[in-house]
Motif scaffolding. Structure first.
Motif, short mmCIF file in Angstrom:
data_model
loop_
_atom_site.label_atom_id
_atom_site.label_comp_id
_atom_site.label_asym_id
_atom_site.label_seq_id
_atom_site.Cartn_x
_atom_site.Cartn_y
_atom_site.Cartn_z
N GLN A 168 14.03 -81.84 -69.86
CA GLN A 168 14.18 -82.77 -68.74
C GLN A 168 12.85 -83.23 -68.11
N PRO A 169 11.85 -82.37 -67.94
CA PRO A 169 10.58 -82.84 -67.37
C PRO A 169 9.67 -83.56 -68.36
N ASN A 170 10.02 -83.55 -69.65
CA ASN A 170 9.15 -84.16 -70.66
C ASN A 170 8.72 -85.59 -70.34
N PRO A 171 9.64 -86.49 -69.95
CA PRO A 171 9.23 -87.87 -69.69
C PRO A 171 8.19 -87.98 -68.57
N LYS A 207 24.05 -92.28 -66.12
CA LYS A 207 25.51 -92.14 -66.17
C LYS A 207 25.90 -90.71 -66.51
N GLU A 208 25.18 -90.07 -67.43
CA GLU A 208 25.50 -88.70 -67.81
C GLU A 208 25.24 -87.73 -66.65
N ALA A 209 24.13 -87.93 -65.94
CA ALA A 209 23.85 -87.07 -64.79
C ALA A 209 24.96 -87.18 -63.74
N LYS A 210 25.39 -88.40 -63.47
CA LYS A 210 26.46 -88.62 -62.49
C LYS A 210 27.75 -87.97 -62.95
N ARG A 211 28.05 -88.07 -64.25
CA ARG A 211 29.27 -87.46 -64.79
C ARG A 211 29.27 -85.96 -64.57
N GLU A 212 28.09 -85.34 -64.64
CA GLU A 212 27.97 -83.90 -64.47
C GLU A 212 27.80 -83.48 -63.01
N ALA A 259 18.50 -88.88 -63.79
CA ALA A 259 18.79 -89.09 -65.21
C ALA A 259 18.76 -87.76 -65.94
N ARG A 260 19.86 -87.44 -66.61
CA ARG A 260 19.88 -86.25 -67.47
C ARG A 260 19.72 -86.71 -68.91
N TRP A 261 18.58 -86.33 -69.50
CA TRP A 261 18.26 -86.76 -70.86
C TRP A 261 19.01 -85.93 -71.87
N PRO A 262 19.45 -86.54 -72.96
CA PRO A 262 20.21 -85.80 -73.98
C PRO A 262 19.32 -84.79 -74.69
N LYS A 271 14.91 -97.40 -72.63
CA LYS A 271 16.10 -98.09 -73.14
C LYS A 271 17.37 -97.33 -72.80
N ILE A 272 17.34 -95.99 -72.89
CA ILE A 272 18.56 -95.21 -72.67
C ILE A 272 18.66 -94.71 -71.23
N LEU A 273 17.79 -95.15 -70.34
CA LEU A 273 17.83 -94.69 -68.95
C LEU A 273 19.22 -94.87 -68.32
#
Length: 505
Positions: free
Chosen positions: A239-242, A204-209, A214-217, A197-199
């Motif tokens: 980050q590797p959890n998923p 967007k967060e990964a791109k901002r950084e 995908a950078r997970w919160p 759902k939050i992918l």
């Protein structure tokens, strides 16, 4: 029955703040509709809105006593049945009745216990077997109550408010892997859906950084927005959890449907891993950090480079993601292979692994040693980056220096899994049966944080990590010893019977 509503958390208190009950002017509670057997309330807190519907069966009166404080009063001394529902939008349709919910709950518990995995230690000569069984059963119960929802919970589950009520994603692996092991993969999938759902938010967060994928919160609410904090931006072992958990779901259901359903999360996670790893031309290798904080969160982010566990996580995550591409008939990702080929190895000094490459003197420091690197072979399976003989020397050095005090809270699972995979079964059992503060299982099964039991009276990662270790020790692991319960001492004192457990990689 009374129903008060608080405002929010007292942000002047860090990490585990209490709710504020004396700020009635900062939020609103409105009665939207009311009938003889129900009421619909609207809650407004800053920009957040949600609805609470309350239905009852019996002769009762619902009234507002004061702002945000309501009472449901009855003169019926026999019974009053109440059903309460929280929702993002106003629900017009009545929820299931109390009787229907009670029946559904009973059927759900029956299914949980009969379909799930079991470890039976009856007949064991070891005097600690009964206590170990008690911890297993109560921890399974607590996982179902607290962790079986559609949103990964906070670390105190539904029992207590902690860390602003936010989900901390670095321990989600511990939270959810045990559902797969104990044959409840459907419950793992239920909460994993939040990552799907939050992918878009994570991309967007990964791109901002400045990264790909995908950078997970690290810490977030249901919307997936990253929470501020001095530690949060520098944690990477979430980050590797998923990828790790998606692989478990595939192992349970190894088909094209599983690959298609979760491949976006796996591939975007891997894209971030490859993008985050920095190529150092001078040493001709990929490195992690700085800035980064290792698992123990105590290292200086500006001087921390190549934490050992995270390096192995990066390798395993990218390797599994490549496996998924091949299973789907796709070519290997060339960029991922570049990182895999030249990723730094965990640093070895005097025959032992260091926690981080930039702390060369860690074994010369006074006091307890960090044990974060033990997860590189324990929670994670054998990879080319880890030499079991060096890891065994590392584990035994930490065990001899720290004793059991290093293996409390969620480190119960961390230490026991590494000990089991290294053939140190007696030490694995000693860790699981630890009774030091922070490792005591109360009568209700909860484990408290040793330094702050009142502020954190329930700490569910301890229970989930414990279950992860027990299942590994009882069911074994891929390419492990082909004997019954290989993680338990084979001395004749343990009688271990196993049913419906799934092996970890």
């Amino acid at each position: 029955m009374t129903t008060p509503f608080p405002y929010a958390y007292d942000l002047s208190i860090k990490n585990k703040p209490p709710l504020q009950w004396d700020q009635s002017n900062l939020h609103r509670t409105t009665i939207i509709s009311k009938g003889p057997d129900h009421v619909l309330l609207k809650r407004e807190i800053d920009s957040t809105e949600y609805y609470v519907s309350i239905y009852w069966k019996g002769n009762a009166t619902f009234e507002m006593d004061e702002p945000h404080h309501f009472s449901l009063t009855t003169s019926d001394t026999e019974s009053l049945q109440i059903v309460c529902r929280f929702s993002e939008l106003p629900e017009i349709k009545a929820p299931p009745s109390f009787g229907e919910i009670k029946t559904a709950a009973a059927l759900s518990w029956k299914d949980y216990w009969t379909r799930g995995g079991a470890v039976d230690l009856s007949g064991s000569k070891e005097p600690r077997a009964n206590e170990l069984e008690r911890r297993i059963i109560l921890s399974q119960y607590l996982m179902k109550v607290n962790y079986a929802g559609s949103f990964p919970p906070q670390e105190t589950g539904l029992t207590h408010i902690s860390w602003y009520g936010k989900h901390n994603s670095e321990v989600y692996g511990w939270h959810a892997a045990q559902f797969y092991q104990w044959n409840h993969t459907d419950l793992l999938e239920k909460s994993f859906g939040w990552y799907q759902k939050i992918l878009p938010v994570a991309v967007k967060e990964a791109k901002r950084e400045g990264f790909e994928g995908a950078r997970w919160p690290k810490m977030a609410g249901i919307d997936g927005r990253t929470s501020p904090g001095g530690i949060n931006p520098f944690i990477i072992w979430n980050q590797p959890n998923p990828i790790y958990l998606a692989e478990l779901m595939y192992r349970k259901n190894p088909n094209k449907s599983t690959l298609k359903k979760y491949s976006d999360v796996v591939f975007e996670s891997a894209n971030f891993l490859a993008s985050y790893a920095f190529y150092d031309e001078k040493s001709d290798r990929y490195i992690l950090g700085p800035p980064v904080k290792s698992v123990n969160e105590k290292t200086n982010e500006n001087t921390t480079q190549n934490p050992s566990f995270e390096l192995v996580q990066w390798y395993y995550g990218l390797k599994v993601a490549q496996d998924w591409r091949l299973r789907m008939g796709l070519h290997r990702d060339a960029n991922w292979d570049k990182v895999l080929k030249k990723l730094s190895y965990p640093t070895v000094k005097d025959g032992k692994y260091l926690e981080i490459e930039t702390d060369q003197d860690m074994y010369e420091h006074h006091g307890s040693l960090s044990s974060a690197m033990l997860m590189s072979l324990g929670y994670l399976p054998q990879t080319p980056l880890i030499d079991p003989s060096i890891m065994k020397n590392t584990f035994n050095t930490i065990y001899e220096r720290n004793g059991l005090k290093s293996f409390v809270s969620w480190s119960l699972g961390k230490g026991a899994m590494t000990a089991a995979r290294l053939g140190e079964q007696r030490k694995a059992i000693d860790i699981l049966c630890n009774t030091l503060p922070g490792a005591i299982f109360l009568k209700n099964g909860h484990v408290q944080r040793a330094k702050e039991p009142l502020a954190c009276p329930a700490y569910l990662p301890a229970n989930s990590a414990f279950l992860t270790a027990v299942a590994l020790m009882a069911a074994g692991w891929e390419n492990g010893p082909e004997i019954n319960a290989p993680g338990f001492p084979q001395d004749g004192n343990w009688n271990v019977r196993v049913e419906n457990l799934n092996q970890l990689p």
